[in-house]
Design an enzyme around this catalytic site. Structure first.
Site, mmCIF file in Angstrom:
data_model
loop_
_atom_site.group_PDB
_atom_site.id
_atom_site.type_symbol
_atom_site.label_atom_id
_atom_site.label_comp_id
_atom_site.label_asym_id
_atom_site.label_seq_id
_atom_site.Cartn_x
_atom_site.Cartn_y
_atom_site.Cartn_z
ATOM 1 N N CYS A 18 5.558 -1.113 8.608
ATOM 2 C CA CYS A 18 6.428 -2.037 7.884
ATOM 3 C C CYS A 18 6.195 -3.478 8.339
ATOM 4 O O CYS A 18 6.351 -3.806 9.509
ATOM 5 C CB CYS A 18 7.891 -1.676 8.092
ATOM 6 S SG CYS A 18 9.018 -2.746 7.171
ATOM 7 N N GLY A 146 -1.881 2.141 0.075
ATOM 8 C CA GLY A 146 -1.862 0.746 -0.355
ATOM 9 C C GLY A 146 -3.138 0.314 -1.038
ATOM 10 O O GLY A 146 -4.231 0.717 -0.678
#
Length: 151
Positions: A18, A146
């Site tokens: 994160c 991602g």
């Protein structure tokens, strides 16, 4: 949880990826992994030693800061006297910590929001190779995360 019973969960995942501001203030996510990696590895080792083998331990990571990030002063207050670890070193440490699977987000923590770019697929490939070579398991599981639009 008793031996032979169905585990209450399949795995516990530690999100070390994160990059959000709240993760900085709480010292978790990619900030924990970049700034205090030993704490992250200690948590993973403790999870693996305390959980039964039927419950997996996994970790999601981002690529580490680069030499260019350090040279540009992006590491902020981090007192770096040694170069940032490379992705392969991180993979080795995660495997030493006992993880069963690693998810690699193909960007650094600096590549988010408006600074987001294509995922670094070559770095993800190197992580896969490093994990499989270091672990001795030619099928050690690595998830890519991602940037699928750039694949």
């Amino acid at each position: 949880f008793t031996s032979g019973a169905v585990p209450p969960v399949a795995a516990i995942d530690l999100n070390l990826g994160c990059p959000q501001k709240i993760a900085r203030s709480g010292n978790y996510g990619s900030f924990l992994h970049d700034e205090n990696p030993q704490s992250a590895y200690d948590v993973l080792s403790k999870l693996r030693s305390e959980l039964p083998p039927e419950i997996g331990v996994t970790a999601k990571i981002r690529l580490p800061p680069t030499q260019a990030d350090a040279a540009a002063g992006k590491l902020g207050n981090e007192a770096r006297t040694i170069p940032p670890p490379n992705a392969e070193e991180r993979i080795h440490r995660l495997i030493d910590s006992g993880v069963d699977l690693i998810t690699v987000h193909g960007r650094t923590r600096f590549e988010n929001k408006v600074a987001v770019g294509a995922a670094n697929w070559d770095a993800i490939r190197r992580c896969v190779e490093a994990a499989r070579l270091y672990s001795g398991d030619k099928n050690f599981p690595i998830f890519a995360n991602g940037g699928i639009e750039s694949y």
